[in-house]
Design a protein around this motif. Structure first.
Motif, PDB file in Angstrom:
ATOM      1  N   PRO A   1       0.841  -1.194   0.000  1.00 10.94           N
ATOM      2  CA  PRO A   1       0.000   0.000   0.000  1.00 10.94           C
ATOM      3  C   PRO A   1       0.880   1.249   0.000  1.00 10.94           C
ATOM      4  O   PRO A   1       1.809   1.363   0.795  1.00 10.94           O
ATOM      5  CB  PRO A   1      -0.780  -0.114   1.317  1.00 10.94           C
ATOM      6  N   MET A   2       0.620   2.149  -0.937  1.00 13.15           N
ATOM      7  CA  MET A   2       1.476   3.316  -1.107  1.00 13.15           C
ATOM      8  C   MET A   2       0.678   4.593  -0.810  1.00 13.15           C
ATOM      9  O   MET A   2      -0.322   4.882  -1.459  1.00 13.15           O
ATOM     10  CB  MET A   2       2.019   3.332  -2.542  1.00 13.15           C
ATOM     11  N   VAL A   3       1.161   5.305   0.203  1.00 16.77           N
ATOM     12  CA  VAL A   3       0.546   6.577   0.603  1.00 16.77           C
ATOM     13  C   VAL A   3       1.413   7.689   0.029  1.00 16.77           C
ATOM     14  O   VAL A   3       2.637   7.602   0.093  1.00 16.77           O
ATOM     15  CB  VAL A   3       0.523   6.716   2.147  1.00 16.77           C
ATOM     16  N   VAL A   4       0.823   8.716  -0.525  1.00 11.58           N
ATOM     17  CA  VAL A   4       1.616   9.854  -0.989  1.00 11.58           C
ATOM     18  C   VAL A   4       1.349  11.032  -0.055  1.00 11.58           C
ATOM     19  O   VAL A   4       0.200  11.420   0.175  1.00 11.58           O
ATOM     20  CB  VAL A   4       1.288  10.218  -2.445  1.00 11.58           C
TER      21      VAL A   4
ATOM     22  N   VAL B   1      -3.170  10.052  -7.164  1.00 16.16           N
ATOM     23  CA  VAL B   1      -4.100   8.911  -7.214  1.00 16.16           C
ATOM     24  C   VAL B   1      -4.115   8.305  -8.621  1.00 16.16           C
ATOM     25  O   VAL B   1      -4.073   7.080  -8.788  1.00 16.16           O
ATOM     26  CB  VAL B   1      -5.513   9.357  -6.778  1.00 16.16           C
ATOM     27  N   ASP B   2      -4.117   9.146  -9.641  1.00 18.08           N
ATOM     28  CA  ASP B   2      -4.098   8.644 -11.021  1.00 18.08           C
ATOM     29  C   ASP B   2      -2.812   7.866 -11.298  1.00 18.08           C
ATOM     30  O   ASP B   2      -2.796   6.944 -12.105  1.00 18.08           O
ATOM     31  CB  ASP B   2      -4.233   9.801 -12.023  1.00 18.08           C
ATOM     32  N   GLY B   3      -1.729   8.251 -10.623  1.00 21.26           N
ATOM     33  CA  GLY B   3      -0.454   7.548 -10.801  1.00 21.26           C
ATOM     34  C   GLY B   3      -0.425   6.211 -10.073  1.00 21.26           C
ATOM     35  O   GLY B   3       0.503   5.419 -10.261  1.00 21.26           O
ATOM     36  N   GLY B   4      -1.398   5.979  -9.180  1.00 20.72           N
ATOM     37  CA  GLY B   4      -1.437   4.689  -8.503  1.00 20.72           C
ATOM     38  C   GLY B   4      -1.324   4.744  -6.988  1.00 20.72           C
ATOM     39  O   GLY B   4      -1.149   3.702  -6.345  1.00 20.72           O
ATOM     40  N   ALA B   5      -1.434   5.927  -6.411  1.00 17.96           N
ATOM     41  CA  ALA B   5      -1.398   6.024  -4.945  1.00 17.96           C
ATOM     42  C   ALA B   5      -2.627   5.329  -4.361  1.00 17.96           C
ATOM     43  O   ALA B   5      -3.732   5.483  -4.870  1.00 17.96           O
ATOM     44  CB  ALA B   5      -1.373   7.487  -4.515  1.00 17.96           C
ATOM     45  N   ASP B   6      -2.414   4.551  -3.276  1.00 20.46           N
ATOM     46  CA  ASP B   6      -3.537   3.883  -2.613  1.00 20.46           C
ATOM     47  C   ASP B   6      -4.191   4.794  -1.586  1.00 20.46           C
ATOM     48  O   ASP B   6      -5.327   4.553  -1.183  1.00 20.46           O
ATOM     49  CB  ASP B   6      -3.036   2.628  -1.889  1.00 20.46           C
ATOM     50  N   ALA B   7      -3.439   5.771  -1.109  1.00 19.76           N
ATOM     51  CA  ALA B   7      -3.945   6.682  -0.080  1.00 19.76           C
ATOM     52  C   ALA B   7      -3.139   7.971  -0.132  1.00 19.76           C
ATOM     53  O   ALA B   7      -2.068   8.023  -0.751  1.00 19.76           O
ATOM     54  CB  ALA B   7      -3.829   6.041   1.302  1.00 19.76           C
ATOM     55  N   LEU B   8      -3.656   9.000   0.522  1.00 22.99           N
ATOM     56  CA  LEU B   8      -2.958  10.281   0.593  1.00 22.99           C
ATOM     57  C   LEU B   8      -2.781  10.654   2.055  1.00 22.99           C
ATOM     58  O   LEU B   8      -3.657  10.374   2.883  1.00 22.99           O
ATOM     59  CB  LEU B   8      -3.778  11.376  -0.102  1.00 22.99           C
ATOM     60  N   SER B   9      -1.651  11.284   2.391  1.00 23.31           N
ATOM     61  CA  SER B   9      -1.526  11.854   3.722  1.00 23.31           C
ATOM     62  C   SER B   9      -1.257  13.343   3.544  1.00 23.31           C
ATOM     63  O   SER B   9      -0.502  13.747   2.672  1.00 23.31           O
ATOM     64  CB  SER B   9      -0.431  11.155   4.534  1.00 23.31           C
ATOM     65  N   LEU B  10      -1.951  14.157   4.357  1.00 19.90           N
ATOM     66  CA  LEU B  10      -1.792  15.600   4.247  1.00 19.90           C
ATOM     67  C   LEU B  10      -2.223  16.261   5.545  1.00 19.90           C
ATOM     68  O   LEU B  10      -3.118  15.745   6.209  1.00 19.90           O
ATOM     69  CB  LEU B  10      -2.571  16.145   3.025  1.00 19.90           C
TER      70      LEU B  10
END
Lengths: 315, 281
Positions: free
Chosen positions: A172-175, A192-201
């Motif tokens: 699982p990859m978070v950006v 997300v379009d590049g394939g991120a499974d989740a975002l952190s901000l």
């Protein structure tokens, strides 16, 4: 902390409100934010396996020496730092910190740092078969391959990077997104379009302080990243906006959280989980205390938990 | 002033010890506060854990009750006193220290510690405690720890800008004390003065003060063939080893002042003249 009973963050606790982020189970929705957790320093104060997740200090392909000192200055209700991701590198991480964290039973998010696409790819490849539970790609450090700008501020560059990393790992990859952009939704979508499974901000906001005796910046680098309670309203609004634009993407909310109450604000704004950063630098037990406060708060006031369960607060 | 709403001292210590962990941030009682000089204060705090665990060179974080100034302020422990108390000595240099100087006995203050890796005082030797200004407090604790130990002799060499505010306390704990103010010279003047009284095989220098002073002391020690331990000062973030803000270059790499130090062997430190100038600007 008004309205809350003061509990013992160190006492054994049966968690009642867990969360799932990109398929990964967190026993509670509270993690440590990258750069504010060090196993040797924090492990003495609480049981790291009891956090929802541990996001590590950024790991680079080779050891990084970081920036010159002074690296820190105070902000009203916060701090400004320019550590520059000093870390012993991925080889050391794989034989030292990661196995120790896993042996302790921690849910580990390995934060990945780089100066170039190549750097990120090297680290992600090295971690592909590691016991890390999730990867968090830190795209807000200066990027030499993009003219000194952070790759996280350029949607096209970010999309290209995440697409490349996606092919290298099944984890699982978070950006982790930087708030220092004009349109957070554009970069969130690109990730997300590049394939991120989740975002952190959010990562830190650019800021500085000046020494009134010399007229010069306090930080050796001039500017640094602002964190702490002073950025909480800004961070909340970023989470809220990204959640509205991308209703299905798991979000880890970060920015000035120092209590169960402020953690709950982020969950209401649309975050699936949160991370505690600067508060841990002011009280080593803060991440565990926030987790306990949130768990108890949701128990004591079931109507709040109901609101969350409906998942509609941010609409 | 309202104390921060953290768990009271006794409970934090109890819980931490039961769990085999370090006591975290806690609220303690201020039991004494008096001026030692213009803008220099001596604060006494009651904290049983600190009084029982306060190595020389260790420090504590104090936290403001005002969240506008939330970052910790580090202070070297100067003495452990009867009644489970510890003493710190500090100067008012900004908003945080101003606020601490306004605390009164029976008021509360949040703290964390003890923090850091202190002086090595294992060897019986003649210890030269070389301090400058507000670098003197950790050396007072070293003198207290060394007092009465067999085979140990202590000589304090203290340099001040003007008023010799720590002489009375240090004088009561050491075999010999020499001090000097800026108008008459510096600690190197004092080191030269006691040189004839030094047996190179049995003398250890402990030093704490401004960076240029410690660099000069380290250079003097090297020439004299004496081992020296330097208690470094640095602009810190967390103070307990997490944020990696307060680093110093050593032959073993870039280390954290708060956790790997603040005490380092002088011959392990890389003394960078340009950096020193910038730090003290």
């Amino acid at each position: 902390m008004s309205g809350l009973t003061i509990m013992d963050p160190l006492e054994p606790h049966a968690w009642r409100h867990g969360t799932v982020v990109a398929g990964t189970l967190w026993k509670n929705p509270v993690g440590t934010a990258s750069g504010t957790f060090n196993l040797d320093a924090c492990g003495g104060y609480y049981d790291v396996s009891q956090m929802g997740a541990i996001s590590t200090k950024g790991v680079s392909p080779v050891p990084w020496e970081g920036n010159p000192t002074p690296r820190t200055a105070e902000s009203p209700a916060g701090m400004v730092n320019s550590v520059g991701l000093q870390n012993p590198g991925v080889d050391h991480y794989l034989v030292d910190e990661l196995p120790r964290l896993k042996a302790l039973g921690a849910n580990v998010i390995t934060n990945v740092a780089g100066h170039s696409d190549e750097d990120y790819a090297t680290v992600v490849e090295r971690l592909a078969d590691s016991p890390a539970d999730m990867l968090e790609i830190n795209v807000s450090c200066p990027n030499v391959s993009h003219g000194g700008m952070s790759v996280g501020t350029d949607a096209k560059a970010l999309n290209r990077l995440i697409t490349r990393l996606r092919a290298l790992t099944d984890k699982p990859m978070v950006v982790k997104l930087t708030p220092n952009v004009t349109d957070i939704v554009e970069v969130a979508r690109a990730a997300v379009d590049g394939g991120a499974d989740a975002l952190s901000l959010i990562n830190t906001l650019v800021g500085m302080r000046i020494d009134i005796n010399t007229g010069r910046p306090i930080l050796a680098q001039g500017t640094g990243g602002v964190s702490g309670p002073c950025i909480l309203p800004i961070a909340l609004s970023f989470v809220w906006r990204v959640r509205q634009a991308l209703p299905e993407v798991p979000i880890i909310g970060i920015g000035g959280i120092d209590s169960g109450l402020t953690a709950l604000e982020f969950l209401y704004a649309g975050a699936n989980a949160v991370e505690v950063g600067a508060a841990a630098l002011v009280d080593p037990v803060a991440p565990m205390r926030v987790a306990r406060e949130l768990d108890d708060l949701l128990d004591e006031r079931p109507e709040l938990a109901d609101l969350l369960e409906k998942g509609e607060c941010w609409r | 002033m309202k104390p921060n709403l953290f768990i009271s001292t006794s409970r934090v210590e109890e819980q931490a010890q039961e769990a085999g962990r370090l006591p975290g941030r806690r609220t303690a009682q201020v039991t004494g506060m008096e001026p030692l000089d213009r803008q220099v204060w001596r604060m006494i705090i009651r904290d049983p854990y600190l009084a029982a665990h306060a190595p020389a060179g260790a420090f504590i974080n104090l936290y403001s009750a005002d969240r506008m100034t939330m970052m910790p302020r580090p202070f070297g422990i100067s003495r452990v006193l009867e009644g489970e108390q510890i003493e710190i000595i500090f100067a008012v240099v900004g908003q945080g220290t101003y606020e601490f100087s306004r605390l009164q006995p029976d008021m509360a203050v949040d703290l964390l510690g003890p923090l850091g890796h202190g002086f090595d005082l294992e060897k019986p030797a003649h210890y030269l405690l070389v301090g400058g200004g507000l670098g003197v407090p950790p050396l007072i604790r070293a003198a207290q720890c060394l007092q009465g130990q067999s085979g140990v002799r202590t000589t304090a060499l203290l340099g001040y800008r003007d008023h010799r505010f720590a002489d009375a306390i240090m004088g009561s704990l050491t075999d010999r004390l020499e001090s000097i103010d800026n108008a008459s010279g510096d600690v190197i003047t004092l080191l030269d003065r006691v040189r004839g009284d030094i047996d190179p095989g049995r003398t250890i220098i402990l030093t704490c003060g401004p960076l240029p002073m410690m660099r000069a002391v380290a250079a003097w020690a090297r020439k004299a063939g004496l081992p020296a331990q330097c208690c470094m000062e640095s602009r810190m973030g967390c103070g307990y080893g997490t944020c990696v803000a307060c680093v110093v270059d050593t032959v073993d790499g870039r280390l954290k002042v708060c956790k790997d130090g603040p005490v380092f062997a002088a011959d392990r430190l890389i003394w960078n003249t340009d950096e020193d100038k910038k730090e003290t600007r």
